[in-house]
Design an enzyme around this catalytic site. Sequence first.
Site, PDB file in Angstrom:
ATOM      1  N   HIS A  55      44.625  40.111  16.712  1.00 29.05           N
ATOM      2  CA  HIS A  55      44.269  41.246  17.570  1.00 29.05           C
ATOM      3  C   HIS A  55      45.439  41.663  18.440  1.00 29.05           C
ATOM      4  O   HIS A  55      45.933  40.879  19.253  1.00 29.05           O
ATOM      5  CB  HIS A  55      43.078  40.871  18.461  1.00 29.05           C
ATOM      6  CG  HIS A  55      42.477  42.019  19.204  1.00 29.05           C
ATOM      7  ND1 HIS A  55      41.784  43.028  18.579  1.00 29.05           N
ATOM      8  CD2 HIS A  55      42.460  42.336  20.522  1.00 29.05           C
ATOM      9  CE1 HIS A  55      41.359  43.903  19.488  1.00 29.05           C
ATOM     10  NE2 HIS A  55      41.760  43.500  20.669  1.00 29.05           N
ATOM     11  N   GLN A  60      50.613  48.169  24.606  1.00 28.90           N
ATOM     12  CA  GLN A  60      50.427  47.523  25.909  1.00 28.90           C
ATOM     13  C   GLN A  60      51.568  46.552  26.238  1.00 28.90           C
ATOM     14  O   GLN A  60      51.730  46.154  27.390  1.00 28.90           O
ATOM     15  CB  GLN A  60      49.055  46.838  25.985  1.00 28.90           C
ATOM     16  CG  GLN A  60      47.913  47.869  26.012  1.00 28.90           C
ATOM     17  CD  GLN A  60      46.524  47.268  25.934  1.00 28.90           C
ATOM     18  OE1 GLN A  60      46.342  46.057  26.057  1.00 28.90           O
ATOM     19  NE2 GLN A  60      45.529  48.119  25.712  1.00 28.90           N
ATOM     20  N   ARG A 211      30.475  50.258  23.511  1.00 28.98           N
ATOM     21  CA  ARG A 211      30.624  51.308  24.523  1.00 28.98           C
ATOM     22  C   ARG A 211      31.241  52.556  23.915  1.00 28.98           C
ATOM     23  O   ARG A 211      30.908  53.670  24.258  1.00 28.98           O
ATOM     24  CB  ARG A 211      31.514  50.811  25.679  1.00 28.98           C
ATOM     25  CG  ARG A 211      30.887  49.704  26.493  1.00 28.98           C
ATOM     26  CD  ARG A 211      31.873  49.123  27.499  1.00 28.98           C
ATOM     27  NE  ARG A 211      32.789  48.157  26.901  1.00 28.98           N
ATOM     28  CZ  ARG A 211      34.106  48.258  26.865  1.00 28.98           C
ATOM     29  NH1 ARG A 211      34.712  49.297  27.406  1.00 28.98           N
ATOM     30  NH2 ARG A 211      34.843  47.321  26.308  1.00 28.98           N
ATOM     31  N   HIS A 270      36.800  38.791  21.347  1.00 31.74           N
ATOM     32  CA  HIS A 270      36.400  38.180  22.631  1.00 31.74           C
ATOM     33  C   HIS A 270      35.083  37.402  22.523  1.00 31.74           C
ATOM     34  O   HIS A 270      35.088  36.197  22.593  1.00 31.74           O
ATOM     35  CB  HIS A 270      36.352  39.179  23.794  1.00 31.74           C
ATOM     36  CG  HIS A 270      37.593  39.995  23.951  1.00 31.74           C
ATOM     37  ND1 HIS A 270      38.826  39.412  24.158  1.00 31.74           N
ATOM     38  CD2 HIS A 270      37.815  41.342  23.903  1.00 31.74           C
ATOM     39  CE1 HIS A 270      39.744  40.370  24.239  1.00 31.74           C
ATOM     40  NE2 HIS A 270      39.162  41.536  24.095  1.00 31.74           N
ATOM     41  N   ASP A 321      46.506  40.472  21.756  1.00 33.13           N
ATOM     42  CA  ASP A 321      45.792  41.533  22.468  1.00 33.13           C
ATOM     43  C   ASP A 321      46.698  42.425  23.313  1.00 33.13           C
ATOM     44  O   ASP A 321      47.378  43.294  22.784  1.00 33.13           O
ATOM     45  CB  ASP A 321      44.660  40.878  23.287  1.00 33.13           C
ATOM     46  CG  ASP A 321      43.653  41.878  23.828  1.00 33.13           C
ATOM     47  OD1 ASP A 321      43.879  43.092  23.669  1.00 33.13           O
ATOM     48  OD2 ASP A 321      42.639  41.463  24.402  1.00 33.13           O
TER      49      ASP A 321
HETATM   50  C1  NGQ Z   1      41.499  47.936  24.965  1.00 35.18           C
HETATM   51  N1  NGQ Z   1      41.539  45.787  25.949  1.00 35.18           N
HETATM   52  O1  NGQ Z   1      40.890  48.684  24.224  1.00 35.18           O
HETATM   53  O2  NGQ Z   1      42.734  47.927  25.023  1.00 35.18           O
HETATM   54  C2  NGQ Z   1      40.730  46.961  25.804  1.00 35.18           C
HETATM   55  C3  NGQ Z   1      40.416  47.545  27.144  1.00 35.18           C
HETATM   56  C4  NGQ Z   1      38.161  48.625  26.921  1.00 35.18           C
HETATM   57  C5  NGQ Z   1      41.025  44.603  26.214  1.00 35.18           C
HETATM   58  N2  NGQ Z   1      39.761  44.498  26.348  1.00 35.18           N
HETATM   59  C6  NGQ Z   1      39.634  48.792  27.123  1.00 35.18           C
HETATM   60  N3  NGQ Z   1      41.764  43.559  26.360  1.00 35.18           N
HETATM   61  O3  NGQ Z   1      37.720  47.587  26.434  1.00 35.18           O
HETATM   62  O4  NGQ Z   1      37.454  49.580  27.226  1.00 35.18           O
HETATM   63 ZN    ZN Z   2      41.606  44.567  22.404  1.00 36.11          ZN
END
Ligand code: NGQ
Ligand code: ZN
Length: 454
Positions: A55, A60, A211, A270, A321
């Site tokens: 992942h 980022q 979501r 996760h 990640d």
């Molecule tokens: C992401 N990252 O999509 O990059 C997510 C954050 C979200 C992590 N969860 C954004 N580490 O989940 O809405």
């Molecule tokens: Zn992620």
Amino acid sequence: MQEIFARTALTPQGWRDDVRVTIGGDGRIVSVVPGTEPAAADVVPVLLPALSNLHSHTFQRAMAGLAERRGQEGRDSFWTWRKVMYRFLDRLSPDDVEAIAAFAFMEMLEAGFCAVAEFHYVHHRAGGAPYADIAELSGRIAAAAGQTGIGLTLLPVLYRHGGADRRPLAGGQLRFGNDPAAFESLMARAGEHMARLPGDQVLGAAAHSLRGAGIADIRAAMALRPDTPFHMHIAEQEPEIEEILAAHGARPVEYLLGEVTVDKRWCLIHATHMNAVETERLARSGAVAGLCPITEANLGDGIFNAPAFRQAGGRLGIGSDSNVRISVAEELRQFEYSQRLKHRARAVLAEAGGSCGRALHDAALAGGAQALGRDTGALEAGKWADLVALDPAAFAGVGHGDAVLDGWVFAGGNDAVTDLWSAGRHVVRAGRHVAREAIAGRYAATLETLVADL
Ligand code: NGQ
Ligand code: ZN
């Protein structure tokens, strides 16, 4: 043909000494022969099958260290970090995306990862207008993989809503959005970009989260490439559990398992917050739990229920990640250490009487291969030659047996990695990527423009 001679190597039969590994021109292992004389050009102290990183959001990487300041008010959290992340991604041009991805991929290779599943959700221009090629940015990720030689499983991500209540996307999220028809064209174009990479590339797909996508959208995305990996973020934050409960009357993992067939092609990223029933059911599904220990610690997510999940036969792997720090050894260490702190015990992930480093490594090796849909994970004829060479002198460690893995994971780090082959591509030599100078130069120039007004 290439030949590697290892003083000791981890084979499917266990540790063997004086091993000669022959790699074919197609990037696959031809033979693994223990008890041989060193005749090969590459002589390494320790040879292991390399891990897959299940992942990543490569962009980022360029925020690493820039989102560690506490705000003026309230509590810093995952959600305040996400706001910074959205502001940051809104500045990225296609050239930036490619330069950052190349740099992160290079670091992954230098850390001992042979391959990566890139969970790629930034598709459009800031504001949401698509590029002339709807898969422009997927193409840039593929190009970065080509420059670095990492094995790429590309997961273009379907993202439609700003929350489980189906509120519209807003701000930085506008770069993510596709309806199912647009997503289908994006996938087709991404396939054309991927076809330019060597034969170990894999195109899978993903939905961002419960979501970001509704269940009908998830089913449609799953149907596009039925036999390839399918990934989704799930149950990372406690407010997210509340949000899914409010929208669907069930907890995220419970809801997903009730609505779609979650099987071996699935990787749930996760899965931090599961109750006992969800933990057991996910373990029995055959899906991989995609743990991202360093990022989960950095974002304050919580601690995965590893003992119950493993007890029920659950599969897991590791991902870098947010790429705030890229390190195989440190990911495995963070994973085990958070378990130790939570359970106030030692060697939590080890089998009775067994090495902890070995258990962590073996689990992540198998889970990573499965999650990437990659024919890898063993020093065995026919598999991709995904190999990492270590020098235990880097951590002043023992050079034989499982102690090598315990030393690397608990006392060592990236500097122990001397060489890496991804599907036979020998891209890390003497601890450095063969194109480091050019890739790092381009990254530094990119970073300077990006952070100028942060
Ligand atoms: C992401 N990252 O999509 O990059 C997510 C954050 C979200 C992590 N969860 C954004 N580490 O989940 O809405
Ligand atoms: Zn992620």
